[in-house]
Design a protein around this motif. Structure first.
Motif, short mmCIF file in Angstrom:
data_model
loop_
_atom_site.label_atom_id
_atom_site.label_comp_id
_atom_site.label_asym_id
_atom_site.label_seq_id
_atom_site.Cartn_x
_atom_site.Cartn_y
_atom_site.Cartn_z
N GLY A 107 0.81 -1.22 0.00
CA GLY A 107 0.00 0.00 0.00
C GLY A 107 0.84 1.27 0.00
O GLY A 107 1.95 1.29 0.55
N GLY A 108 0.34 2.33 -0.63
CA GLY A 108 1.02 3.63 -0.61
C GLY A 108 2.45 3.53 -1.11
O GLY A 108 2.73 2.87 -2.11
N LEU A 109 3.36 4.19 -0.41
CA LEU A 109 4.77 4.17 -0.82
C LEU A 109 5.42 2.80 -0.62
O LEU A 109 6.53 2.56 -1.08
CB LEU A 109 5.56 5.23 -0.03
N GLY A 110 4.71 1.89 0.07
CA GLY A 110 5.24 0.54 0.29
C GLY A 110 5.55 -0.16 -1.02
O GLY A 110 6.51 -0.92 -1.12
N LEU A 111 4.75 0.10 -2.05
CA LEU A 111 4.97 -0.55 -3.35
C LEU A 111 6.35 -0.19 -3.91
O LEU A 111 7.05 -1.03 -4.46
CB LEU A 111 3.86 -0.14 -4.34
N ALA A 112 6.72 1.09 -3.77
CA ALA A 112 8.03 1.54 -4.28
C ALA A 112 9.17 1.01 -3.40
O ALA A 112 10.18 0.53 -3.92
CB ALA A 112 8.08 3.07 -4.34
N VAL A 113 9.02 1.09 -2.08
CA VAL A 113 10.08 0.61 -1.19
C VAL A 113 10.30 -0.89 -1.42
O VAL A 113 11.44 -1.36 -1.58
CB VAL A 113 9.73 0.88 0.29
N ALA A 114 9.19 -1.64 -1.47
CA ALA A 114 9.30 -3.09 -1.68
C ALA A 114 9.94 -3.40 -3.03
O ALA A 114 10.79 -4.29 -3.15
CB ALA A 114 7.92 -3.74 -1.59
N ASN A 115 9.57 -2.65 -4.05
CA ASN A 115 10.14 -2.85 -5.38
C ASN A 115 11.66 -2.64 -5.37
O ASN A 115 12.42 -3.43 -5.96
CB ASN A 115 9.46 -1.91 -6.38
N ARG A 116 12.15 -1.58 -4.68
CA ARG A 116 13.59 -1.34 -4.65
C ARG A 116 14.31 -2.45 -3.89
O ARG A 116 15.39 -2.89 -4.28
CB ARG A 116 13.90 0.02 -4.02
N LEU A 117 13.72 -2.89 -2.78
CA LEU A 117 14.36 -3.97 -2.01
C LEU A 117 14.38 -5.26 -2.83
O LEU A 117 15.40 -5.96 -2.88
CB LEU A 117 13.60 -4.20 -0.70
N LYS A 118 13.27 -5.55 -3.50
CA LYS A 118 13.21 -6.80 -4.27
C LYS A 118 14.16 -6.76 -5.46
O LYS A 118 14.77 -7.77 -5.81
CB LYS A 118 11.77 -7.05 -4.75
#
Ligand code: AMP
Ligand code: MG
Length: 348
Positions: A323-334
């Motif tokens: 959700g929210g900015l989590g999609l971007a943070v998770a994408n960078r980590l992945k």
């Protein structure tokens, strides 16, 4: 090459520094520029030789296009054609800000910027210093993130210098980045707008304006062999520290326990603040509390970078939900993990 450093806090009063920085761009040089997302490596976007130098300085593959930075929506029609009304609506709402729109390009945009595509990515960055530099230079500024290719993106001038000192003409220090992950990339040339990269503007904000937004598969999963990515940048390994990363998704207590049970001699851990004390003997980089995704976005690249000064041989990362900015943070980590992911699911 000797890199010149500028510290600009007030573009109104520091006219001399501003003029020098803008002159570097106008004369075909390379300039590190602060934006609200990450630091960029900028060049005059109408000068093919200058743009080519960006690829050399970064070691960036030639087929990965750059983003054209403009001072506002009025410049859209100079470089793009068939601009749909939705683009102006989005610009009105979210510019200056972390949204890059993919539009049909005009012939005056060099192939070097678009990697030969008939589309161009454009954005208006929300940083007073860089906006003033672009206006002063009077040209659109082509820029990718200012890291060496494959490294985590720079979120402060020190990171930018780590990667680019001696390789570029100047670096403008405009303070730490307020967003911390790159712009959201939205393709507006398809019948249904398509999210190519999650970033500093949440998907939900786009959906509010546009209704349906398609999410490209590459946002959450690796490309299979031979698959052609829609955003060329998607196919490259990215953001990666030297040690291999494993991302652990799911309820944060479970992911913390999972990681704790697997700690070795020289393990690095990226965790939420609440779990900072849970990994004794490890190199721990906390990125903000579980609920504060904006803080996680600000700190994730610094955390990834920090391990390279240590002797860790493996890194585990807790990961926010989508959700929210989590999609971007998770994408960078992945992406930093090369999509090496352990999913523990939700629940206790
Ligand atoms: P960076 O912000 O460093 O990742 O560099 C710019 C990003 O924008 C890269 O991921 C590119 O692949 C993407 N990009 C730029 N122009 C286009 C375009 N015309 N179509 C799709 N993606 C683009
Ligand atoms: Mg980049």
């Amino acid at each position: 090459m000797v890199t010149q450093y500028f510290r600009i806090t007030d573009p109104e009063t520091q006219r001399e520094e501003l003029a020098q920085a803008a002159a570097i761009l106008r004369e075909g040089g390379l300039l590190g520029i602060p934006t609200e997302t990450v630091y960029g490596l900028g060049a005059n976007g109408l000068n093919t030789d200058a743009v080519n130098r960006i690829f050399l300085a970064k070691g960036r593959p030639q087929d990965n296009p750059l983003i054209l930075h403009i001072p506002g929506p009025r410049w859209l029609s100079r470089y793009c054609r068939n601009v749909p009304p939705a683009a102006y609506e989005l610009a009105e709402r979210f510019w200056p800000g972390p949204l890059t729109m993919i539009l049909r390009r005009r012939a005056n945009v060099p192939n070097a910027v678009t990697a030969g595509l008939d589309t161009v990515g454009v954005r208006c960055p929300d940083h007073p210093v860089t906006l003033a530099i672009i206006r002063e230079a009077g040209v659109p500024v082509a820029a990718p993130s200012g890291n060496l290719s494959g490294r985590p993106s720079p979120t402060c001038a020190r990171h930018m210098a780590e990667d680019m000192d001696g390789r570029i003409d100047g670096i403008v220090d405009g303070g730490p980045c307020q967003v911390g992950v790159e712009s959201t990339i939205l393709d507006l040339t398809t019948p249904i707008p398509r999210l190519l990269r999650p970033g500093g503007l949440p998907l939900e904000a786009l959906e509010e304006v546009l209704g349906e937004v398609a999410v490209d598969k590459a946002v959450t999963a690796p490309l299979s062999a031979g698959e052609k990515p829609r955003a060329p940048g998607m196919k490259y390994r990215h953001y990666a520290p030297k040690a291999p990363v494993t991302v652990v998704t799911g309820d944060s207590r479970r992911t913390a326990r999972y990681i704790r049970e697997r700690l070795g001699e020289r393990t690095g851990v990226i965790c939420f603040d609440e779990y900072r004390e849970d990994f004794p003997g490890c190199v721990v980089e906390d990125i903000g509390s579980v609920a504060d995704k904006a803080e996680q976005a600000r700190r994730v690249f610094d955390a990834l970078r920090a391990f390279d000064d240590t002797d860790v041989t493996a890194i585990f990362a807790q990961c926010p939900g989508d959700g929210g900015l989590g999609l971007a943070v998770a994408n960078r980590l992945k992406k930093a993990a090369g999509f090496q992911i352990v999913d523990l699911g939700e629940g206790a």
